[in-house]
Design an enzyme around this catalytic site. Structure first.
Site, PDB file in Angstrom:
ATOM      1  N   ILE A   1       0.823  -1.216   0.000  1.00  0.00           N
ATOM      2  CA  ILE A   1       0.000   0.000   0.000  1.00  0.00           C
ATOM      3  C   ILE A   1       0.853   1.262   0.000  1.00  0.00           C
ATOM      4  O   ILE A   1       2.014   1.244   0.399  1.00  0.00           O
ATOM      5  CB  ILE A   1      -0.986  -0.003   1.193  1.00  0.00           C
ATOM      6  CG1 ILE A   1      -0.239  -0.113   2.509  1.00  0.00           C
ATOM      7  CG2 ILE A   1      -1.998  -1.119   1.037  1.00  0.00           C
ATOM      8  CD1 ILE A   1      -1.124   0.093   3.719  1.00  0.00           C
ATOM      9  N   PRO A   2       0.267   2.378  -0.427  1.00  0.00           N
ATOM     10  CA  PRO A   2       1.014   3.619  -0.602  1.00  0.00           C
ATOM     11  C   PRO A   2       1.016   4.502   0.651  1.00  0.00           C
ATOM     12  O   PRO A   2       0.422   4.157   1.665  1.00  0.00           O
ATOM     13  CB  PRO A   2       0.231   4.303  -1.713  1.00  0.00           C
ATOM     14  CG  PRO A   2      -1.175   3.894  -1.458  1.00  0.00           C
ATOM     15  CD  PRO A   2      -1.122   2.513  -0.886  1.00  0.00           C
ATOM     16  N   TRP A   3       1.661   5.654   0.515  1.00  0.00           N
ATOM     17  CA  TRP A   3       1.842   6.541   1.666  1.00  0.00           C
ATOM     18  C   TRP A   3       0.802   7.645   1.753  1.00  0.00           C
ATOM     19  O   TRP A   3       0.839   8.445   2.675  1.00  0.00           O
ATOM     20  CB  TRP A   3       3.243   7.149   1.659  1.00  0.00           C
ATOM     21  CG  TRP A   3       3.718   7.691   0.329  1.00  0.00           C
ATOM     22  CD1 TRP A   3       4.590   7.068  -0.526  1.00  0.00           C
ATOM     23  CD2 TRP A   3       3.382   8.937  -0.289  1.00  0.00           C
ATOM     24  NE1 TRP A   3       4.806   7.848  -1.640  1.00  0.00           N
ATOM     25  CE2 TRP A   3       4.083   9.005  -1.520  1.00  0.00           C
ATOM     26  CE3 TRP A   3       2.563  10.016   0.068  1.00  0.00           C
ATOM     27  CZ2 TRP A   3       3.990  10.097  -2.393  1.00  0.00           C
ATOM     28  CZ3 TRP A   3       2.467  11.101  -0.807  1.00  0.00           C
ATOM     29  CH2 TRP A   3       3.178  11.124  -2.012  1.00  0.00           C
TER      30      TRP A   3
ATOM     31  N   LYS B   1       2.347  -4.880   3.425  1.00  0.00           N
ATOM     32  CA  LYS B   1       3.495  -3.988   3.624  1.00  0.00           C
ATOM     33  C   LYS B   1       3.077  -2.535   3.426  1.00  0.00           C
ATOM     34  O   LYS B   1       2.681  -2.142   2.333  1.00  0.00           O
ATOM     35  CB  LYS B   1       4.617  -4.315   2.643  1.00  0.00           C
ATOM     36  CG  LYS B   1       5.859  -3.445   2.888  1.00  0.00           C
ATOM     37  CD  LYS B   1       6.876  -3.490   1.773  1.00  0.00           C
ATOM     38  CE  LYS B   1       6.655  -2.404   0.729  1.00  0.00           C
ATOM     39  NZ  LYS B   1       6.914  -1.049   1.206  1.00  0.00           N
ATOM     40  N   PRO B   2       3.154  -1.723   4.491  1.00  0.00           N
ATOM     41  CA  PRO B   2       2.877  -0.289   4.327  1.00  0.00           C
ATOM     42  C   PRO B   2       4.058   0.406   3.650  1.00  0.00           C
ATOM     43  O   PRO B   2       5.143  -0.162   3.556  1.00  0.00           O
ATOM     44  CB  PRO B   2       2.708   0.208   5.759  1.00  0.00           C
ATOM     45  CG  PRO B   2       3.511  -0.740   6.593  1.00  0.00           C
ATOM     46  CD  PRO B   2       3.472  -2.072   5.877  1.00  0.00           C
TER      47      PRO B   2
ATOM     48  N   SER C   1       2.360   3.663  -7.652  1.00  0.00           N
ATOM     49  CA  SER C   1       2.663   4.336  -8.919  1.00  0.00           C
ATOM     50  C   SER C   1       2.503   3.380 -10.104  1.00  0.00           C
ATOM     51  O   SER C   1       2.602   2.159  -9.966  1.00  0.00           O
ATOM     52  CB  SER C   1       4.091   4.876  -8.889  1.00  0.00           C
ATOM     53  OG  SER C   1       4.995   3.809  -8.975  1.00  0.00           O
TER      54      SER C   1
ATOM     55  N   CYS D   1      -4.540   9.635  -5.828  1.00  0.00           N
ATOM     56  CA  CYS D   1      -4.398   9.099  -7.182  1.00  0.00           C
ATOM     57  C   CYS D   1      -5.568   9.524  -8.064  1.00  0.00           C
ATOM     58  O   CYS D   1      -5.417   9.688  -9.259  1.00  0.00           O
ATOM     59  CB  CYS D   1      -4.273   7.592  -7.139  1.00  0.00           C
ATOM     60  SG  CYS D   1      -5.418   6.841  -6.000  1.00  0.00           S
TER      61      CYS D   1
END
Lengths: 306, 504
Positions: free
Chosen positions: B183-185, B209-210, B262, B317
């Site tokens: 996952i993204p920030w 996983k962060p 991304s 996004c």
């Protein structure tokens, strides 16, 4: 003259900007998430006191009642020194003379409702006489009502001409135009009525008489503030705003102030351009101010109820 | 007529020339600081890996720092998981799947998910504070959006767990096994909820996983999961950078990859799982068109543009980063936008009045600055808020570009910051063509008072989500996902169950 011709070029009021209900209500709600603390809260509360049109509009109003209200207007809470006065006392035309005399020298304005308030269901000449009478008795400000029936019937020219005629009858008195938004039904119509009133010569636009529910709400006021902003963009002329009815708590009044600041900016943050039409708001604001000074809330018994 | 004469020569000095009038927002009555208390949150000085229901030291013994982007101070350090750790996590998930989770009655699974959502609500304040400290987003957003929406997501999917036969009538569904989730920030806790909730509801186990810049709320969620007494190994949360993510993606015992991030990394993942039977959902970049027609409710549209591009510093996004305005109202809209932007409060993310917080990392701030340069060099006209910026920390003023063409890079590439590119159009067909003229297709917005125009556009728009007279609205019951290089698969709603099941 270019300025004059651009002002006399009237827009087609049936094409007034449309308002999205969900969007405007969401935006209005967002102002209420601002956190106003400490010094900014105290300054805000004082500003609110100074913007109040202390109002009594009852069939049973008497000289005595109006005199007492005027005394309260000048001496909001003498226990706390340095408090401002309210902006104006708002009464029926028959009470203007009493109020004028009671407020002599205080700098507090006398506002009078007119035009067959609150329904406005009277012929134009009676409305004009009503207005001229209030002005001749000493009213500094006139709060007129628009003809909502004619407005709903689509007779925008009638509504426009009536406002323009009353404006002329006001002479030097400033004209507040009450749209009675609770009877207009949609935000689209609030916007349209705001545009008509401003182009017809209103100095202020005002939400409600206080006799119809709902009275002022934040989204309705936002729609009107945005109309004022668009009018200012177009003409460079500032118009005042007066939400009236239903604002009785200081927290809500602070939300209105936040909304005013973030929509129209600093120039409007004065009682020359913004008023609260309210009868019970002052005491709640006073209670908060005393609390800011002493750290504790005092009971309502300590605040006079004129 | 007397009335007209009076208007032309007013007594009050309230009339100015209309081309010079300007609203002032910077003086007079202002708001005092209203900071949220940091003491609401407990952040440990060091975090290990959450594997098999326990906190385990990383086998490489390496840790890396996570910092507060608003102050550049170190908040904590977290373990850097290597391939051996990933292997441990995946086998814990496999064992939990085989022995416990896939055998448990669905209604029992639901209870655990409900418990997680309740605990997220109970710890809402702490989670919001940590999210803001670690990621830089304003506390108003983490408090009012991120945390409640994350809790809602768990609630929603908890409800589905024992009703899958109604979600897929006359079909049988089976879980896939172990889901690897990266996952993204930008919405750390919310994305964790988006990934974990449907996976658990459908009976899968998870290795999550962060992002390396924002691991703390996911680790807090691990504590919640531990406290909720979820069977060991059902959810494993491991921290690390790109290499850790790559190890998850390439692990042979992972059955499904769910990635949000991304487009470049999405392509790498797609390449790496080619030839395997791993299922995948990729939720990637975007360059959403937000379209304002001349008949739109303009003030509300302006507010929608603000929410579209300046929400979460533009780190969204589906951000409405390409604004298309019909030429007849372009001047008005731009003027209103600028006035609105001047009222946005940029600064300390912990202050309850802050609208725009810190950019998530130094690296991202540099990327944004690079695009601002590109835009100026391309000849677009840049305008930014006059607001002051804090001396320390990574901050960027809300910015917009006018005089932009389709050929400009700032109209084509995802900037992922508070930067809006404004383009104009004349006809419906023209704007549909321009809006679709992008490698991305995640979201879009349409602003008009005319219902038929909305339906015409939404039908022809190649975007996963099209908002009409609103923007950036999320609900657990509504599917979300992209076309083209914005990825594939849907998250949220009934559709969000599908990527986690085999339908027989």
């Amino acid at each position: 003259m270019a300025a004059a011709s651009s002002q006399t070029m009237l827009p087609d009021f049936s094409l007034s900007p449309r308002i999205d209900q969900v969007g405007v209500e969401e935006r209005a709600a967002r102002f209420t998430t601002r956190s106003i603390k400490k010094e900014s809260k105290l300054n805000g509360l004082k500003l609110i006191l100074n913007m109040i049109d202390l109002t009594t509009l009852e069939g049973k109003d008497t000289d005595g009642k109006v005199k007492q209200l005027c005394y309260k207007a000048m001496h909001l809470h003498d226990a706390v020194p340095g408090l401002p006065t309210v902006a104006a006392v708002c009464v029926y035309p028959s009470m203007v003379k009493v109020a004028r005399k009671a407020l002599e020298g205080s700098g507090i304005k006398v506002a009078s409702v007119s035009t067959a308030f609150p329904s406005g269901q009277a012929p134009r000449d009676i409305k004009l006489r009503d207005t001229r009478f209030a002005v001749s008795e000493g009213a500094d400000e006139i709060d007129m009502v628009i003809s909502r029936g004619r407005f709903h019937a689509g007779e925008y020219n009638f509504v426009f001409d009536e406002i323009a005629a009353i404006k002329e009858a006001c002479g030097d008195a400033r004209l507040k135009v009450i749209l009675e938004t609770g009877e207009l039904g949609t935000y689209d119509k609030v916007r349209r009525a705001s545009d008509i009133a401003m182009y017809a010569g209103a100095d202020f636009i005002k939400t409600s008489t206080g006799k119809i529910q709902p009275a002022a709400t934040m989204p309705v006021t936002l729609v009107m503030l945005e109309a004022i902003r668009d009018f200012y963009y177009k003409t460079g002329k500032m118009i005042g705003m007066k939400p009236a009815g239903g604002i009785s708590k200081s927290k809500l009044a602070l939300h209105y102030l936040v909304m005013l600041k973030e929509v129209l900016g600093e120039d409007w943050l004065t009682n020359e351009w913004f008023r609260f039409g309210a009868s019970s708001l002052a005491n709640d604001v006073l209670m908060q101010i005393v609390k800011e000074h002493t750290g504790v809330y005092q009971s309502a018994n300590y605040f006079s109820v004129d | 007529m007397a009335v007209t004469r009076k208007k032309a020569a007013p007594k009050k000095s309230s009339t100015k020339k209309s081309n010079t009038v300007k609203l002032k927002f910077d003086t007079g009555w202002s708001y005092d600081p209203a900071p949220e208390s940091r003491s609401a949150a407990t952040i440990k000085p060091q975090y290990d890996l959450f594997i098999n229901g326990q906190w385990q030291k990383p086998s490489g013994k390496k840790y890396f720092a996570t910092t507060n982007p608003a102050t550049e101070e170190k908040l904590s350090e977290v373990a850097d998981a290597n391939a051996a750790d990933v292997n441990k996590a995946v086998s814990a998930a496999r064992t939990a799947y085989d022995k416990v989770w896939s055998k448990m009655p669905a209604r029992e699974r639901a209870k655990y998910i409900f418990r997680i959502s309740r605990m997220v609500q109970e710890k809402a304040r702490e989670l919001a504070v940590i999210e803001t400290l670690d990621g830089g987003k304003p506390i108003r957003e983490s408090r009012d959006f991120d945390v409640p929406t994350a809790a809602n997501h768990f609630f929603y999917y908890a409800g589905w767990a024992d009703k899958l036969e109604y979600a897929f009538p006359n079909r049988q569904v089976a879980p896939l096994g172990v889901a690897g989730q990266i996952i993204p920030w930008n919405f750390p806790l919310l994305m964790a909820a988006w990934k974990i909730a449907p996976a658990l509801a459908t009976g899968n186990t998870v290795v999550l996983k962060p992002a390396e810049t924002t691991p703390l709320t996911a680790l807090k969620l691990a504590e919640i999961i531990q406290e909720a007494d979820l069977p060991p190994g059902v959810v494993n949360i491991i921290t690390g950078a790109g290499a850790t993510g790559a190890a998850i993606v390439s692990h042979p015992d992972v059955n499904k990859i769910a990635f949000t991030g991304s487009t470049d990394v999405g392509k790498l993942i797609q390449r790496s799982i080619a030839g395997t039977n791993k299922k995948a959902t990729l939720e990637l970049g975007g360059k959403a068109a937000n379209i304002i027609f001349e008949d739109a409710p303009l003030d509300q549209a302006v507010e929608g543009v603000i929410n579209g591009i300046y929400f979460n510093q533009g780190h969204v996004c589906c951000a409405g980063s390409r604004l298309y305005v019909q030429e007849s109202v372009a001047k008005t809209v731009i003027r209103k936008l600028k006035d609105r932007i001047e009222t946005l409060i940029v600064g300390d993310p912990m202050d309850k009045n802050t609208d725009i917080g810190a950019i998530n990392s130094k690296q991202q701030l540099e990327t944004i600055h690079r695009y601002l340069d590109i835009g100026r060099r391309e000849g677009a006209e840049m305008w930014e808020s006059s607001c002051p910026l804090p001396r320390k920390g990574y901050f960027c003023r809300p910015t917009l570009f006018t005089n932009v063409a389709q050929s400009n890079r700032i109209a084509q590439e995802e900037i992922f910051g508070p930067v809006l590119s404004i383009l104009t159009f004349r006809t419906d067909d023209e704007v549909i063509e321009k809006a679709n003229n992008s490698p991305f297709g995640l979201s879009a917005g349409v602003w008009t008072d005319k219902g038929s125009k909305i339906f015409n556009l939404t039908r022809r728009m190649r975007a996963g989500v099209v908002w009409a007279n609103t923007f950036n609205k999320f609900d657990p019951s509504s599917p979300f996902g992209g076309y083209k290089e914005s990825g594939f698969g849907r998250e949220g709603g009934l559709h969000g169950l599908m990527p986690y099941v085999d339908i027989k």
